[in-house]
Design an enzyme around this catalytic site. Sequence first.
Site, PDB file in Angstrom:
ATOM      1  N   ALA A   1       0.861  -1.180   0.000  1.00  0.00           N
ATOM      2  CA  ALA A   1       0.000   0.000   0.000  1.00  0.00           C
ATOM      3  C   ALA A   1       0.894   1.225   0.000  1.00  0.00           C
ATOM      4  O   ALA A   1       1.708   1.396   0.895  1.00  0.00           O
ATOM      5  CB  ALA A   1      -0.896  -0.022   1.238  1.00  0.00           C
ATOM      6  N   CYS A   2       0.765   2.087  -0.984  1.00  0.00           N
ATOM      7  CA  CYS A   2       1.702   3.197  -1.161  1.00  0.00           C
ATOM      8  C   CYS A   2       0.977   4.441  -1.637  1.00  0.00           C
ATOM      9  O   CYS A   2      -0.196   4.409  -2.007  1.00  0.00           O
ATOM     10  CB  CYS A   2       2.777   2.838  -2.189  1.00  0.00           C
TER      11      CYS A   2
END
Length: 411
Positions: free
Chosen positions: A159-160
């Site tokens: 998740a970025c």
Amino acid sequence: MASAKLFVLTAGAILAICGALPFGSEEITPKEVIKEAADIIGFPFNASKQCQTGHYPPPASTALDWYTLDLDERPGKRWKKLARDRGSDIRETIRMIKDLIRLLPGGEKKLAELEVFFTGALLTVPYEYRMEITGISEAALISIGDAAFLNAFYEVVPACTSIIAQDAMGNRLHARNMDFGLGLGWDLKNHTWALTEHLRTLAVNVEAVRNGTTVWKSVSYAGYIGIFTGVRKGHFSVTINSRVGHKLWPHGFLQWMHGERNQSWTTMLPRTLFEADASFEDAVYHLSNNFMMVPEYYIVSGPGFNQGVVISRDRTSYADQWWLNQMGGQWNLIQTNYDHWLRQPWFDDRAGKAEQCIAPYSPQTIDKAALYNVLSTNPVLNQETVYTVIMDVVTGHLESYLRQCLNCFLF
């Protein structure tokens, strides 16, 4: 046992914990539920979310080390220096992941099954990459199954927050926060994610060379051969974000194991394109249309004006292409882990905060410092953030820094 202090926690677990609490009111909101759980585990839920300034340049001590990958060497030798140097960190990370698996019902049996499964899985990987992973296992003193597992594990793309921003001269900067913890191993003593802490010890910059000339640069983890953050000068830069809410990797991976080998590995495709001299246009085509192992977002920047796009991927093709359009007012693209055309979830609005913090800037004022400040703002910067990177596809420049924010949001 080392894992005794680890509390296996996910967002779902937080809700499960809070569901058993006697709040005394049926009017409680989901936000209050999360806050109550945060209080239990000692998490600063009300930490400041003010847009940050003055964080760039960061301390030189936080800059990631560089390693050279010589593509002219035999595949089995290419990663050996890095794997030897970070071998103890690689082994410790694997041990931590295994400790968490042991906490599951039948955990020991699952570990034995995984060892057999991934040892066999490696035989299905193209020869060159198979030899690279085998060389890593030898140099890091880990089993072939563990080395293969580690590479497949990273296919669960993190998740970025990724940003492409174009200035008034038409120059583009491509930046991202790498958030990777998967909600695994909350350390009640130190108030950190165990997996994230281990990944910080593995994070490195890699410069791949052929005939003494740079082919590509990336930010990676020791023991991993794919690319989820990378740039090839004059061609394209790419970051990969997971696409939450869509069918995840086990389905595609199991299909691969059962002989359906027409899928591309999420992070191996960019590397293949870098090494095949793919142009920006070629990269966008293949990243949009190849049959993929998992759904994801490819955020891609090229050397030309308005060459910036977020590709929202299904497994079979793209669901959407979101382009820079400076004349139309779209001078930046901000992508986290949710479809940009939908409302972001109330519990994870990193995109909304990033948009708020970039809004005071313009094509006339945007620069590396501005992007780094946006990426330093809670919750864009959060407790799962491993590093921040800034890239320029025209010059091939890449700089990256380890991050840690104990007062930031949980994920």
